[in-house]
Write a protein that holds these residues in place. Sequence first.
Motif, PDB file in Angstrom:
ATOM      1  N   LYS A 134      -8.879  -1.552  -1.026  1.00  0.00           N
ATOM      2  CA  LYS A 134      -8.150  -0.611  -0.180  1.00  0.00           C
ATOM      3  C   LYS A 134      -8.859  -0.409   1.159  1.00  0.00           C
ATOM      4  CE  LYS A 134      -6.160   2.015  -4.036  1.00  0.00           C
ATOM      5  NZ  LYS A 134      -4.760   1.702  -3.734  1.00  0.00           N
TER       6      LYS A 134
ATOM      7  N   GLU B 255       0.835  -1.200   0.000  1.00  0.00           N
ATOM      8  CA  GLU B 255       0.000   0.000   0.000  1.00  0.00           C
ATOM      9  C   GLU B 255       0.875   1.256   0.000  1.00  0.00           C
ATOM     10  OE1 GLU B 255      -3.290   0.271  -0.177  1.00  0.00           O
ATOM     11  OE2 GLU B 255      -3.696  -1.870  -0.165  1.00  0.00           O
TER      12      GLU B 255
ATOM     13  N   HIS C  70      -1.316   0.226  -8.142  1.00  0.00           N
ATOM     14  CA  HIS C  70      -2.314  -0.577  -7.457  1.00  0.00           C
ATOM     15  C   HIS C  70      -1.597  -1.705  -6.711  1.00  0.00           C
ATOM     16  CE1 HIS C  70      -5.859   1.288  -9.117  1.00  0.00           C
ATOM     17  NE2 HIS C  70      -5.396   1.161 -10.349  1.00  0.00           N
ATOM     18  N   SER C  71      -2.133  -2.115  -5.579  1.00  0.00           N
ATOM     19  CA  SER C  71      -1.489  -3.160  -4.768  1.00  0.00           C
ATOM     20  C   SER C  71      -1.295  -4.450  -5.549  1.00  0.00           C
ATOM     21  CB  SER C  71      -2.325  -3.441  -3.515  1.00  0.00           C
ATOM     22  OG  SER C  71      -2.410  -2.304  -2.700  1.00  0.00           O
TER      23      SER C  71
ATOM     24  N   LYS D  79      -4.380  -3.932   7.332  1.00  0.00           N
ATOM     25  CA  LYS D  79      -5.713  -3.651   6.799  1.00  0.00           C
ATOM     26  C   LYS D  79      -6.790  -4.537   7.423  1.00  0.00           C
ATOM     27  CE  LYS D  79      -6.034  -3.445   2.367  1.00  0.00           C
ATOM     28  NZ  LYS D  79      -5.834  -3.772   0.945  1.00  0.00           N
TER      29      LYS D  79
ATOM     30  N   ASP E 169      -2.004   4.338 -10.132  1.00  0.00           N
ATOM     31  CA  ASP E 169      -2.891   3.817  -9.093  1.00  0.00           C
ATOM     32  C   ASP E 169      -4.295   4.393  -9.177  1.00  0.00           C
ATOM     33  OD1 ASP E 169      -2.076   6.356  -8.423  1.00  0.00           O
ATOM     34  OD2 ASP E 169      -2.035   5.986  -6.270  1.00  0.00           O
TER      35      ASP E 169
END
Length: 372
Positions: A251, A15, A20-21, A278, A126
Amino acid sequence: MTYLKTFILRLFQFEGTKMHSNVLLMCKLLLLLLIAHHMFFKISDPFIPFIPGLDMFNTYPNVFNYSLKIIFGLSAFALLFNIKVRTASLINGCVIILSILASKPLFFNHNFICACALILAGLSNDKDPPYLFVLQLSLVYFGASINKFLEPDWWSGAFMDNWLGTARENPPYLYMSQLFPKMILAKLLSYIAMFTEFSIAIFILFKKTRRLTVWFIIVFHTTLFTLTSFRFGHFLESLVITLLAFNSITKAQLNIVYRQKSANVLKQFFRVLDMDKKQTWAPNNEGQHFWLQLKHKDQVLFNHKALKFVLLNTPNFFMLLFAIDVILYILLYNHRTTLFVLNAIFVWIMIVYFLPINWSKLFKKTPTYKLQ
């Protein structure tokens, strides 16, 4: 010491970058895959280059070799530890492409696909969906199918028969071919391969059919691997890792409630993998019907549906799978049959478990609710 530990942990964090992850996860795994297959040591001075002008670097021995290795090493370090990830990914891809252009023996589809994926990741951001990877996959399968369509040996089945029957001496093929008239099985397999690849090239382009096509790609290539026990270099791994670009990682925070007696080990497992912090875990009240509950946005998922969602949204789960595959490969390098059997069984278990099929209709129903 604390700073060093924090920095090292960035290898397992996805992150907070300009990617993007899921795309960053893909890049790190592709890079680790290339390193595991000695890409760094394969970089050399030009040898039978695709571009003859590159021969000029041979006038100065090791200048081209060492320069590319230094650039590759620095950009790989930056990418793995989340430093200017887009730039690092772009540079890594370009170094591999330049190495291939400088030495024909380095050209393999799996190396080229990895390089292209890294370059496209560097060109992505992203904010927008990774549309460039859709085009890349479509071009890969379109090119593969057209190449086969233009080869008479594919239409006659000669290529498939020679490859599986003579070169590989594949037991399932040799056995099954005896049950059909001569070359019929070879033609059938050839046609299936050609038209499957062409269909993938088309259906991957459309949003409505993309998810199903991605699963079809996984099942198709795993079936080929199971029948042939051949990974085509590291093409299979490269392809599966590239498909992670289509696994959108949320996210949002994952709020998880678990049954202490039966799922405490599961909580500890995810606590180790959740380097991005997360996930929040809380024990449930005794007597609840579920052992795992996930609240995500406006959804509440239970038990295996919740577990699958958490796994697919935990990048280090895929890093762990990669590590297990590498360790098995090292330990069983001289026991290829055992390695193949373990790989095939494990992959098929994973596919069956994660397939988007509502198993609850076939077995016990697991509810999904919308929050009011």
